[in-house]
Write an enzyme that holds these catalytic residues in place. Structure first.
Site, PDB file in Angstrom:
ATOM      1  N   CYS A  68      46.222  45.299  41.823  1.00 35.96           N
ATOM      2  CA  CYS A  68      45.615  44.156  41.146  1.00 35.96           C
ATOM      3  C   CYS A  68      44.110  44.269  41.368  1.00 35.96           C
ATOM      4  O   CYS A  68      43.586  45.354  41.597  1.00 35.96           O
ATOM      5  CB  CYS A  68      46.187  42.845  41.670  1.00 35.96           C
ATOM      6  SG  CYS A  68      45.944  42.601  43.438  1.00 35.96           S
ATOM      7  N   ALA A  69      43.398  43.158  41.361  1.00 37.30           N
ATOM      8  CA  ALA A  69      41.938  43.207  41.470  1.00 37.30           C
ATOM      9  C   ALA A  69      41.474  43.673  42.841  1.00 37.30           C
ATOM     10  O   ALA A  69      40.429  44.315  42.969  1.00 37.30           O
ATOM     11  CB  ALA A  69      41.354  41.830  41.163  1.00 37.30           C
TER      12      ALA A  69
END
Length: 499
Positions: free
Chosen positions: A26-27
Site C-alpha cells: 500500500c502507500a
C-alpha cells in the site's frame, strides 16, 4: 539505499519465498500473506534499517517501510523471491482465508463502510458549515447584510446537500455491500432505493401520521404492513443485500444460461423487495433501535464513568480491529430522529489523541539515544493528533508498552470529560484535530479541552508508569533492542481501514 539487500533480508527473516503465499504493498507498508507466521523472525525484521515497524493484521504480516521505499523494496522482493506479484484485492482475499469468524465479520463491516467515509465526512463538514451560516448576525449587525435573504438560501442549500447522504444512505450501503457480499452492485443499489422510495414514510412523515393515527398500510392476505421507509438506516439494508446475494447466487447456478440475464435480476429483486419490506426491514429496524438505545442508555446512566471505560479500552478494539464494527452503530445513532448525532466518535477521538500523547512522551524519555523508535516517535505523535494512530500505536507505544498504558489513562480521562460535557459529532470518520470540523459547534471549546486532557494525561501517565517500572530516563535511554522487545506486547492485531 540498497533496496535489493533490504528485500533479501526481509525474505530471509519471514521464512523464505516458500513461506509467502502472496504479497503486495500500500502507500507505506509491504503486505505479506504467509503460510506460517511462526517462521517470522520479527526482531530481525524490525532491526533492518529501512523498517519502521511490523505487525500482523487481517491475516497479513505488514512491514512499515514508508512511502517511496516500499515501492522499491516491493519490486526487488519479487525479483529475489521469484514469486508473482498480486493485487491488493488478491492479497486481501488470500488473507481473509486465514481469519477466524469474528475477524471475518469485522472485515466485512469494514469493507462495506470504509469506502463510504469520504461522503459521510463531507456531509458532516457541510453540517458544520450550515451551523456557521445559520448563526444570527454572522455578517455584522447591519440588517441589510445580516438579514440578506441569499445567506438563508445558501444555508438551506448546504443543509440539503448535507442531509442527502443520510437520507439516501441505504442506496450507498446497498451498492457497497453488494460488492462485499458478491451480489450485483446495481441490484444492491436498487434494493436501497426500494427501501427509501417516496411512497414509504420517512421519519418525519411517520411521526406526523402516528399523531394523527393515519399511518398508511398494505394489506397482504390479511397481513397489515405499515408503509414505513428506511431512510438513513443501516442494518435493514445490510441484511436485505445479504439476502439478495444468497438469492442471486442460487438463481445463477440453476437458471438456464439463455434466460439467466433476464430472469435472475428480476426474481432476485422481487424476492428481496418483498423480504425487505415484510420481514427483514421490520426485524432489523428493531435490532438497530435496541443497539442504539443500549449505547445511549450506557452513556446516560453511566455518564463520565462509561466515557472513561470506553475511552480507556478503545485502543484494545483498535488492536484487534473490532473498532470497525462501530461504524454501523454510529450511523444508526445519527440516523435516529430521537438522537440525530454521534456521541461515540468524540470518545474514540480522545483515545486516538492519547496515543499521540504517549508517543510524544516516549520521544522525550529516550532523548539520549538515537534509535529507530525515537526517530519515528515524534512524527507518529503528530500523526495521531491528526487522527492516524497506526504509526504511534504499532511503531512506538506497543513496542515500549509504557506509552501504551499511559495512553489508556489519557483516553479514559478525556473520554469521561467529553461525556460529562455532552460533546457530540455530526458524522463518522475524522478524529483528532481534523475531527473538530464535525463537532457540534457549541461544543468545540469542550472538544479542544478534551484533546488537551487526553494528550496531557497520557504524557504524565507515561512518565509516571515508566518511573514506577524502575526505568529512569538515563536507564531507558540505554535500553537495548532485546530489552525493548521484553517489555513489548507479544502481538498486536489491527484490521487496516486506511487502504
Amino acid at each position: 539505499m540498497d533496496y535489493k539487500g533490504i528485500a533479501e533480508q526481509i525474505l530471509q527473516d519471514v521464512g523464505g519465498s516458500e513461506n509467502i503465499t502472496s504479497y503486495a504493498h500500500c502507500a507505506t507498508r509491504l503486505r505479506l500473506v504467509l503460510k506460517d507466521e511462526g517462521k517470522v523472525d520479527k526482531k530481525a525484521v524490525e532491526s533492518i534499517d529501512a523498517v519502521a515497524g511490523s505487525f500482523s493484521a487481517g491475516g497479513q504480516f505488514q512491514i512499515i517501510l514508508g512511502p517511496g521505499t516500499v515501492q522499491h523494496v516491493h519490486e526487488e522482493l519479487g525479483k529475489v523471491a521469484h514469486i508473482q506479484e498480486a493485487s491488493m484485492e488478491d492479497v486481501k482475499k488470500a488473507a481473509a482465508q486465514t481469519m477466524n469468524p469474528v475477524q471475518r465479520a469485522v472485515k466485512l463491516l469494514s469493507d462495506v463502510f470504509v469506502p463510504l467515509i469520504p461522503a459521510l465526512v463531507a456531509s458532516g463538514l457541510m453540517m458544520g458549515l450550515y451551523n456557521l451560516l445559520a448563526q444570527p448576525g454572522l455578517f455584522g449587525d447591519d440588517p441589510l447584510i445580516s438579514n440578506w435573504p441569499a445567506i438563508e438560501d445558501v444555508a438551506a442549500m448546504v443543509i440539503m446537500f448535507a442531509n442527502a447522504v443520510f437520507v439516501f444512505l441505504p442506496i450507498l450501503i446497498g451498492f457497497s455491500a453488494a460488492k462485499v457480499f458478491g451480489a450485483n452492485q446495481y441490484l444492491g443499489g436498487a434494493v436501497g432505493m426500494i427501501m427509501v422510495h417516496p411512497d414509504l414514510l420517512n421519519a418525519w412523515g411517520q411521526g406526523q401520521a402516528a399523531l394523527e393515527g393515519t399511518i398508511p398500510t398494505w394489506s397482504l392476505f390479511g397481513w397489515e404492513i405499515d408503509r414505513i421507509g428506511y431512510q438513513g438506516t443501516v442494518l435493514p439494508v445490510l441484511a436485505a443485500v445479504w439476502f439478495l446475494a444468497i438469492v442471486e447466487k442460487w438463481l445463477h447456478k440453476r437458471m438456464p444460461t439463455v434466460v439467466d440475464m433476464l430472469f435472475t435480476p428480476l426474481l432476485s429483486l422481487i424476492a428481496t423487495g418483498f423480504a425487505a419490506i415484510l420481514v427483514i426491514g421490520p426485524i432489523m429496524r428493531v435490532t438497530g433501535d435496541l443497539i442504539s438505545e443500549f449505547f445511549i442508555n450506557l452513556l446516560e446512566f453511566g455518564g463520565p464513568v462509561a466515557g472513561a471505560i470506553m475511552g480507556g479500552t478503545y485502543s484494545f478494539l483498535v488492536i484487534t480491529g473490532l473498532h470497525h464494527s462501530f461504524h454501523a452503530v454510529e450511523l444508526g445513532l445519527i440516523a435516529d430522529p430521537a438522537i440525530g448525532n454521534n456521541p461515540l466518535l468524540p470518545i474514540w477521538s480522545m483515545s486516538n489523541v492519547a496515543q499521540g500523547g504517549g508517543a510524544l512522551m516516549a520521544y522525550f524519555l529516550i532523548r539520549n539515544r538515537a534509535t529507530k523508535i525515537k526517530d519515528i516517535a515524534l512524527p507518529s505523535a503528530v500523526s495521531a493528533f491528526l487522527g492516524i494512530t497506526e504509526p504511534a500505536l504499532f511503531g512506538v507505544n506497543l513496542r515500549l508498552l509504557t506509552p501504551f498504558l499511559g495512553a489508556l489513562c489519557g483516553g479514559a480521562a478525556a473520554g469521561a470529560w467529553v461525556v460529562a460535557t455532552d460533546v457530540t459529532m455530526n458524522s463518522i470518520g475524522a478524529t483528532g484535530v481534523p475531527g473538530t470540523a464535525l463537532v457540534t459547534p457549541e461544543k468545540i471549546p469542550q472538544y479542544f479541552i478534551g484533546m488537551l486532557i487526553s494528550a496531557s494525561v497520557a504524557m504524565l501517565a507515561t512518565y509516571l508508569i515508566t518511573k514506577a517500572r524502575g526505568f529512569a530516563k538515563e536507564a531507558e535511554a540505554e535500553m537495548t533492542e532485546e530489552e525493548i522487545e521484553e517489555v513489548a506486547l507479544p502481538k498486536a492485531k489491527e484490521l487496516d481501514a486506511l487502504d
